[in-house]
Design a protein around this motif. Structure first.
Motif, PDB file in Angstrom:
ATOM      1  N   THR A  40       0.902  -1.289  -0.095  1.00 54.13           N
ATOM      2  CA  THR A  40       0.117  -0.140  -0.102  1.00 54.13           C
ATOM      3  C   THR A  40       1.110   1.100   0.234  1.00 54.13           C
ATOM      4  O   THR A  40       1.513   1.397   1.135  1.00 54.13           O
ATOM      5  CB  THR A  40      -0.416   0.168   1.389  1.00 54.13           C
ATOM      6  N   SER A 118      -8.758   7.365   2.958  1.00 53.46           N
ATOM      7  CA  SER A 118      -8.235   6.498   2.672  1.00 53.46           C
ATOM      8  C   SER A 118      -7.782   4.652   2.984  1.00 53.46           C
ATOM      9  O   SER A 118      -7.289   3.823   2.794  1.00 53.46           O
ATOM     10  CB  SER A 118      -7.104   6.822   1.177  1.00 53.46           C
ATOM     11  N   ASN A 119      -7.527   5.318   4.857  1.00 52.63           N
ATOM     12  CA  ASN A 119      -7.494   4.359   5.267  1.00 52.63           C
ATOM     13  C   ASN A 119      -6.951   4.122   6.321  1.00 52.63           C
ATOM     14  O   ASN A 119      -6.884   3.165   7.474  1.00 52.63           O
ATOM     15  CB  ASN A 119      -5.509   4.635   5.152  1.00 52.63           C
TER      16      ASN A 119
END
Length: 188
Positions: A40, A118-119
């Motif tokens: 990632t 996004s995380n």
């Protein structure tokens, strides 16, 4: 010359964890993690970096007193397909000075993760569980999407046993020893 037959697509390796961690260190670049076996890339926004820096600035006086270092160096989770780059980890200066590679979570005193759209779920679930399983004594989650902070402590086999929060931004958050200070969360 080898006469052994090669099957297209047959790229098995004897140790997938080692192969992934080699790739992350030598191929993927400086700002990438492995989260549950998935590489990632990281590219935090300035607002994200600002929140991490606000924690760092508030900790700085205690870091000097305790001879500690704040950084975002690599954390390996041996025996798993995980290689994390926390937004902030606090470690003893002596350990940081002699470590060229990764540390493991139980060598930290505090790990801080700041969520991004996004995380966020990864920081809330996977990292919380894994940091606890790997012995990071304190895990501070600065959840920018939920606008709250949570401090996790008492690490164990299943993750963290103790949770302080979530507290809405603006609520002072006490960090226990060795820090013994209260974080101002109003500007995260």
């Amino acid at each position: 010359m080898s006469t052994a037959a090669h099957t297209p697509g047959d790229y098995s390796v004897s140790d997938p964890e080692r192969a992934l961690k080699y790739a992350i260190q030598h191929v993927a670049g400086d700002r990438a993690e492995i989260i549950e076996g998935v590489i990632t890339p990281l590219s935090p926004s300035w607002a994200h970096e600002n929140a991490a820096d606000m924690v760092r600035r508030q900790l700085s006086p205690r870091l000097n007193d305790l001879d500690l270092v704040a950084g975002s160096g690599n954390l390996d989770l041996p025996g798993s397909e995980n290689w994390f780059i926390p937004d902030l980890a606090i470690v003893p200066r002596e350990l940081a000075a002699k470590t060229e590679g990764a540390l493991v979570p139980d060598q930290t005193l505090l790990v801080v993760e700041v969520t991004s759209p996004s995380n966020g779920e990864t920081d809330r679930t996977v990292k919380r569980r894994r940091y606890g399983q790997y012995g990071a004594p304190l895990y501070l989650l600065v959840d920018r999407q939920q606008r709250e902070c949570t401090l996790f402590s008492s690490p164990g086999r299943l993750g963290y046993a103790t949770t302080d929060g979530p507290h809405p931004f603006g609520t002072p958050l006490r960090l226990p020893a060795p820090f013994d200070l209260t974080l101002d969360t109003s500007d995260f």
